[in-house]
Write a protein that holds these residues in place. Structure first.
Motif, PDB file in Angstrom:
ATOM      1  N   MET A   1      57.398  59.924  11.051  1.00  0.00           N
ATOM      2  CA  MET A   1      55.543  59.909  10.935  1.00  0.00           C
ATOM      3  C   MET A   1      55.645  58.985   8.980  1.00  0.00           C
ATOM      4  SD  MET A   1      54.302  64.216  12.208  1.00  0.00           S
ATOM      5  CE  MET A   1      55.630  64.872  10.900  1.00  0.00           C
ATOM      6  N   ASP A   9      44.232  57.214  14.922  1.00  0.00           N
ATOM      7  CA  ASP A   9      45.202  58.663  15.139  1.00  0.00           C
ATOM      8  C   ASP A   9      43.744  59.410  14.460  1.00  0.00           C
ATOM      9  OD1 ASP A   9      47.299  57.986  16.561  1.00  0.00           O
ATOM     10  OD2 ASP A   9      48.412  57.096  14.745  1.00  0.00           O
ATOM     11  N   CYS A  80      48.935  64.166  10.792  1.00  0.00           N
ATOM     12  CA  CYS A  80      50.385  63.533  11.211  1.00  0.00           C
ATOM     13  C   CYS A  80      50.683  64.280  12.725  1.00  0.00           C
ATOM     14  CB  CYS A  80      51.651  63.014  10.424  1.00  0.00           C
ATOM     15  SG  CYS A  80      50.301  62.083   8.848  1.00  0.00           S
ATOM     16  N   LYS A  81      50.359  65.382  12.286  1.00  0.00           N
ATOM     17  CA  LYS A  81      50.803  67.190  13.799  1.00  0.00           C
ATOM     18  C   LYS A  81      49.304  67.762  14.257  1.00  0.00           C
ATOM     19  CE  LYS A  81      54.569  68.742  15.390  1.00  0.00           C
ATOM     20  NZ  LYS A  81      56.070  69.256  15.651  1.00  0.00           N
ATOM     21  N   ALA A  83      49.912  70.791  16.495  1.00  0.00           N
ATOM     22  CA  ALA A  83      50.265  71.696  17.446  1.00  0.00           C
ATOM     23  C   ALA A  83      49.749  73.220  17.845  1.00  0.00           C
ATOM     24  CB  ALA A  83      51.693  72.045  16.854  1.00  0.00           C
ATOM     25  N   ASP A 100      52.700  64.741   7.249  1.00  0.00           N
ATOM     26  CA  ASP A 100      53.805  63.643   7.508  1.00  0.00           C
ATOM     27  C   ASP A 100      55.453  64.620   7.349  1.00  0.00           C
ATOM     28  OD1 ASP A 100      54.189  63.963   4.750  1.00  0.00           O
ATOM     29  OD2 ASP A 100      54.753  62.366   4.326  1.00  0.00           O
ATOM     30  N   GLY A 102      55.708  67.815   7.930  1.00  0.00           N
ATOM     31  CA  GLY A 102      55.665  68.601   8.477  1.00  0.00           C
ATOM     32  C   GLY A 102      54.893  69.548   8.315  1.00  0.00           C
ATOM     33  N   GLU A 133      51.976  69.699  21.514  1.00  0.00           N
ATOM     34  CA  GLU A 133      51.861  68.669  20.732  1.00  0.00           C
ATOM     35  C   GLU A 133      51.463  67.185  20.485  1.00  0.00           C
ATOM     36  OE1 GLU A 133      56.102  70.350  18.121  1.00  0.00           O
ATOM     37  OE2 GLU A 133      56.341  68.500  19.093  1.00  0.00           O
ATOM     38  N   ILE A 134      50.904  67.106  19.533  1.00  0.00           N
ATOM     39  CA  ILE A 134      50.234  65.648  19.418  1.00  0.00           C
ATOM     40  C   ILE A 134      50.637  65.003  18.075  1.00  0.00           C
ATOM     41  CG2 ILE A 134      48.024  63.731  19.047  1.00  0.00           C
ATOM     42  CD1 ILE A 134      46.655  66.665  20.497  1.00  0.00           C
ATOM     43  N   ILE A 135      51.572  63.823  18.143  1.00  0.00           N
ATOM     44  CA  ILE A 135      51.851  63.136  17.288  1.00  0.00           C
ATOM     45  C   ILE A 135      51.742  62.216  16.928  1.00  0.00           C
ATOM     46  CG2 ILE A 135      53.894  62.294  15.732  1.00  0.00           C
ATOM     47  CD1 ILE A 135      55.569  64.284  17.666  1.00  0.00           C
TER      48      ILE A 135
END
Length: 136
Positions: A1, A9, A80-81, A83, A100, A102, A133-135
């Motif tokens: 990421m 995004d 960047c993610k 959940a 990025d 996490g 999850e969307i990454i």
């Protein structure tokens, strides 16, 4: 990421946050900062506005109450993610927005709703629509 999401995004993240805004539900908003944590329970709105910060040039999505005494600003290009989590032990539903590495930016926990079954059904619909999850 990457440390910053692409413009596409960022629009995805903004769209998902807009779904939370349009739900008109209450969320426990937990914001994790460098050296501080902020928690409050609120709807995301009624005001929602996308803008570019004049200082940093970053894209912001802002949610505010009627008199702007409460404002929640999200730097959507930092997401960047996302959940979506359902904890079966306590039936808690949480959307985690992560950067990025996490590390958490913020979490939106479904909370204090008048009709919990309807609220849970709404959240579960997001999970079906977007996946766990969307990454970016």
């Amino acid at each position: 990421m990457s440390s910053t999401a692409s413009a596409e995004d960022a629009y995805i993240a903004e769209g998902i946050l807009d779904e939370f805004h349009r739900s008109n539900l209450f969320f426990r908003i937990v914001v994790i900062g460098n050296g501080a944590i902020l928690e409050t329970t609120s709807k995301l709105g009624p005001t929602s506005k996308s803008s570019i910060s004049p200082k940093s040039g970053e894209r912001l999505l802002t949610f505010a109450n009627e008199d702007a005494s409460f404002e929640f600003h999200v730097k959507v290009e930092k997401i960047c993610k996302i959940a979506f989590v359902v904890n079966p032990a306590n039936n808690r539903r949480v959307a985690r927005f992560l950067c990025d590495k996490g590390t958490p930016i913020c979490s939106l926990i479904l909370a204090g709703n008048t009709n919990p079954d309807e609220a849970e059904e709404w959240f579960d619909g997001l999970l079906v629509k977007h996946g766990a999850e969307i990454i970016m």
